[in-house]
Design a protein around this motif. Structure first.
Motif, PDB file in Angstrom:
ATOM      1  N   VAL A  13       0.851  -1.187   0.000  1.00  0.00           N
ATOM      2  CA  VAL A  13       0.000   0.000   0.000  1.00  0.00           C
ATOM      3  C   VAL A  13       0.886   1.235   0.000  1.00  0.00           C
ATOM      4  CG1 VAL A  13      -1.797   1.238   1.267  1.00  0.00           C
ATOM      5  CG2 VAL A  13      -1.729  -1.254   1.336  1.00  0.00           C
ATOM      6  N   GLN A  14       0.618   2.130  -0.946  1.00  0.00           N
ATOM      7  CA  GLN A  14       1.331   3.407  -0.991  1.00  0.00           C
ATOM      8  C   GLN A  14       0.305   4.523  -1.067  1.00  0.00           C
ATOM      9  OE1 GLN A  14       4.205   3.141  -4.186  1.00  0.00           O
ATOM     10  NE2 GLN A  14       5.639   2.050  -2.875  1.00  0.00           N
ATOM     11  N   ASP A  15       0.337   5.409  -0.085  1.00  0.00           N
ATOM     12  CA  ASP A  15      -0.619   6.518  -0.006  1.00  0.00           C
ATOM     13  C   ASP A  15      -2.063   6.011  -0.060  1.00  0.00           C
ATOM     14  OD1 ASP A  15       1.495   8.390   0.078  1.00  0.00           O
ATOM     15  OD2 ASP A  15       1.627   8.377  -2.109  1.00  0.00           O
ATOM     16  N   CYS A  27      -6.109  -9.188 -14.088  1.00  0.00           N
ATOM     17  CA  CYS A  27      -5.985  -8.503 -12.804  1.00  0.00           C
ATOM     18  C   CYS A  27      -7.307  -7.803 -12.498  1.00  0.00           C
ATOM     19  CB  CYS A  27      -4.856  -7.471 -12.890  1.00  0.00           C
ATOM     20  SG  CYS A  27      -4.674  -6.405 -11.432  1.00  0.00           S
ATOM     21  N   VAL A  28      -7.694  -7.817 -11.220  1.00  0.00           N
ATOM     22  CA  VAL A  28      -8.823  -7.007 -10.759  1.00  0.00           C
ATOM     23  C   VAL A  28      -8.366  -6.230  -9.531  1.00  0.00           C
ATOM     24  CG1 VAL A  28     -10.647  -8.521 -11.659  1.00  0.00           C
ATOM     25  CG2 VAL A  28      -9.783  -8.888  -9.337  1.00  0.00           C
ATOM     26  N   CYS A  29      -8.927  -5.024  -9.368  1.00  0.00           N
ATOM     27  CA  CYS A  29      -8.577  -4.203  -8.216  1.00  0.00           C
ATOM     28  C   CYS A  29      -9.757  -3.297  -7.877  1.00  0.00           C
ATOM     29  CB  CYS A  29      -7.328  -3.365  -8.510  1.00  0.00           C
ATOM     30  SG  CYS A  29      -6.815  -2.331  -7.117  1.00  0.00           S
ATOM     31  N   SER A  30     -10.098  -3.241  -6.594  1.00  0.00           N
ATOM     32  CA  SER A  30     -11.239  -2.417  -6.188  1.00  0.00           C
ATOM     33  C   SER A  30     -10.940  -0.923  -6.301  1.00  0.00           C
ATOM     34  CB  SER A  30     -11.662  -2.756  -4.758  1.00  0.00           C
ATOM     35  OG  SER A  30     -10.610  -2.497  -3.851  1.00  0.00           O
ATOM     36  N   GLN A  31      -9.687  -0.557  -6.513  1.00  0.00           N
ATOM     37  CA  GLN A  31      -9.349   0.848  -6.681  1.00  0.00           C
ATOM     38  C   GLN A  31      -9.172   1.230  -8.151  1.00  0.00           C
ATOM     39  OE1 GLN A  31      -6.032   0.797  -3.876  1.00  0.00           O
ATOM     40  NE2 GLN A  31      -7.242   1.944  -2.407  1.00  0.00           N
ATOM     41  N   ASP A  72      -1.465  -5.013  10.546  1.00  0.00           N
ATOM     42  CA  ASP A  72      -2.776  -4.730  11.139  1.00  0.00           C
ATOM     43  C   ASP A  72      -3.764  -4.121  10.140  1.00  0.00           C
ATOM     44  OD1 ASP A  72      -1.535  -2.287  10.950  1.00  0.00           O
ATOM     45  OD2 ASP A  72      -1.873  -1.709  13.038  1.00  0.00           O
ATOM     46  N   ASP A  73      -3.322  -3.825   8.916  1.00  0.00           N
ATOM     47  CA  ASP A  73      -4.267  -3.326   7.910  1.00  0.00           C
ATOM     48  C   ASP A  73      -3.984  -3.849   6.502  1.00  0.00           C
ATOM     49  OD1 ASP A  73      -2.010  -1.919   7.200  1.00  0.00           O
ATOM     50  OD2 ASP A  73      -2.926   0.068   7.353  1.00  0.00           O
ATOM     51  N   TYR A  74      -3.197  -4.902   6.385  1.00  0.00           N
ATOM     52  CA  TYR A  74      -2.801  -5.403   5.055  1.00  0.00           C
ATOM     53  C   TYR A  74      -2.528  -6.897   5.122  1.00  0.00           C
ATOM     54  CZ  TYR A  74       0.139  -5.983   0.874  1.00  0.00           C
ATOM     55  OH  TYR A  74       0.677  -6.410  -0.312  1.00  0.00           O
ATOM     56  N   LEU A  75      -2.983  -7.588   4.087  1.00  0.00           N
ATOM     57  CA  LEU A  75      -2.758  -9.023   3.968  1.00  0.00           C
ATOM     58  C   LEU A  75      -2.366  -9.316   2.526  1.00  0.00           C
ATOM     59  CD1 LEU A  75      -3.159 -11.364   6.009  1.00  0.00           C
ATOM     60  CD2 LEU A  75      -5.463 -11.612   5.127  1.00  0.00           C
ATOM     61  N   TYR A  76      -1.282 -10.046   2.350  1.00  0.00           N
ATOM     62  CA  TYR A  76      -0.827 -10.425   1.014  1.00  0.00           C
ATOM     63  C   TYR A  76      -0.624 -11.929   0.983  1.00  0.00           C
ATOM     64  CZ  TYR A  76       2.733 -11.407  -2.562  1.00  0.00           C
ATOM     65  OH  TYR A  76       3.443 -11.966  -3.594  1.00  0.00           O
ATOM     66  N   ALA A  77      -1.266 -12.568   0.000  1.00  0.00           N
ATOM     67  CA  ALA A  77      -1.168 -14.021  -0.139  1.00  0.00           C
ATOM     68  C   ALA A  77      -0.853 -14.396  -1.572  1.00  0.00           C
ATOM     69  CB  ALA A  77      -2.480 -14.679   0.291  1.00  0.00           C
ATOM     70  N   GLU A  78      -0.175 -15.527  -1.724  1.00  0.00           N
ATOM     71  CA  GLU A  78       0.046 -16.116  -3.040  1.00  0.00           C
ATOM     72  C   GLU A  78      -0.912 -17.295  -3.199  1.00  0.00           C
ATOM     73  OE1 GLU A  78       4.840 -15.292  -3.537  1.00  0.00           O
ATOM     74  OE2 GLU A  78       4.180 -17.264  -2.910  1.00  0.00           O
ATOM     75  N   PHE A  79      -1.518 -17.376  -4.375  1.00  0.00           N
ATOM     76  CA  PHE A  79      -2.394 -18.491  -4.720  1.00  0.00           C
ATOM     77  C   PHE A  79      -1.740 -19.231  -5.871  1.00  0.00           C
ATOM     78  CE2 PHE A  79      -5.135 -15.780  -2.384  1.00  0.00           C
ATOM     79  CZ  PHE A  79      -6.204 -16.531  -1.936  1.00  0.00           C
ATOM     80  N   ASP A  88      -0.737 -16.393  -8.481  1.00  0.00           N
ATOM     81  CA  ASP A  88      -1.425 -15.105  -8.485  1.00  0.00           C
ATOM     82  C   ASP A  88      -1.108 -14.414  -7.169  1.00  0.00           C
ATOM     83  OD1 ASP A  88      -2.577 -15.806 -10.901  1.00  0.00           O
ATOM     84  OD2 ASP A  88      -4.470 -16.450 -10.004  1.00  0.00           O
ATOM     85  N   ASP A  89      -0.951 -13.095  -7.240  1.00  0.00           N
ATOM     86  CA  ASP A  89      -0.684 -12.291  -6.058  1.00  0.00           C
ATOM     87  C   ASP A  89      -1.982 -11.599  -5.652  1.00  0.00           C
ATOM     88  OD1 ASP A  89       2.335 -12.500  -5.836  1.00  0.00           O
ATOM     89  OD2 ASP A  89       2.103 -11.867  -7.919  1.00  0.00           O
ATOM     90  N   VAL A  90      -2.398 -11.818  -4.394  1.00  0.00           N
ATOM     91  CA  VAL A  90      -3.678 -11.298  -3.927  1.00  0.00           C
ATOM     92  C   VAL A  90      -3.447 -10.450  -2.673  1.00  0.00           C
ATOM     93  CG1 VAL A  90      -6.035 -11.887  -3.281  1.00  0.00           C
ATOM     94  CG2 VAL A  90      -4.773 -13.373  -4.838  1.00  0.00           C
ATOM     95  N   GLU A  91      -3.950  -9.210  -2.730  1.00  0.00           N
ATOM     96  CA  GLU A  91      -3.735  -8.275  -1.630  1.00  0.00           C
ATOM     97  C   GLU A  91      -5.064  -7.749  -1.091  1.00  0.00           C
ATOM     98  OE1 GLU A  91      -0.098  -5.558  -2.413  1.00  0.00           O
ATOM     99  OE2 GLU A  91      -1.182  -5.759  -4.320  1.00  0.00           O
TER     100      GLU A  91
END
Length: 129
Positions: A13-15, A27-31, A72-79, A88-91
């Protein structure tokens, strides 16, 4: 595995933002704001600690997953896919102010993904809700 690829160096996460999706449709991203890549974020009403614990248990219940980074506010997993070992990289980025979890799921290799990344997030959403 030959199809694992290298872990991207633009994750995290940046800014308050997750990395933008590449132009490819895997790729999909909610932002993201464009039709090809956008997906709804997850929303929550419980405490951030409860919601992250729930999210982590859902992720760990899915096949081929490995949690790489957890704060405490970020989770990164590989599938990893069973057959070919594609990764796949999932954040997940938890925004405490808006009670929203932003999501990003992207294939490391290739161009198309046959909707796998979008489907994964929707599966997680269904279990989450």
């Amino acid at each position: 595995m030959i199809f694992a690829g290298k872990r991207p160096n633009n994750l995290g996460v940046q800014d308050g933002k997750l990395a933008p999706c590449p132009p490819s449709p895997n790729c999909v991203c909610s932002q993201s704001s464009d039709q090809l890549h956008t997906i709804a974020p997850l929303s929550f009403t419980s405490t951030p600690e409860q919601v992250l614990a729930k999210l982590k248990s859902i992720i760990q219940s899915l096949p081929g997953t490995k949690i790489i980074t957890e704060t405490d506010d970020y989770l990164y997993a590989e599938f990893k896919t069973a057959l070919m070992g594609f990764v796949d990289d999932v954040e997940f980025y938890l925004d405490r102010n808006t009670k929203i979890i932003h999501v990003r799921s992207a294939s490391r290799l290739g161009y198309g993904d046959l909707g796998v990344n979008r489907q994964r997030i929707e599966t997680i959403r269904a279990k989450f809700n």
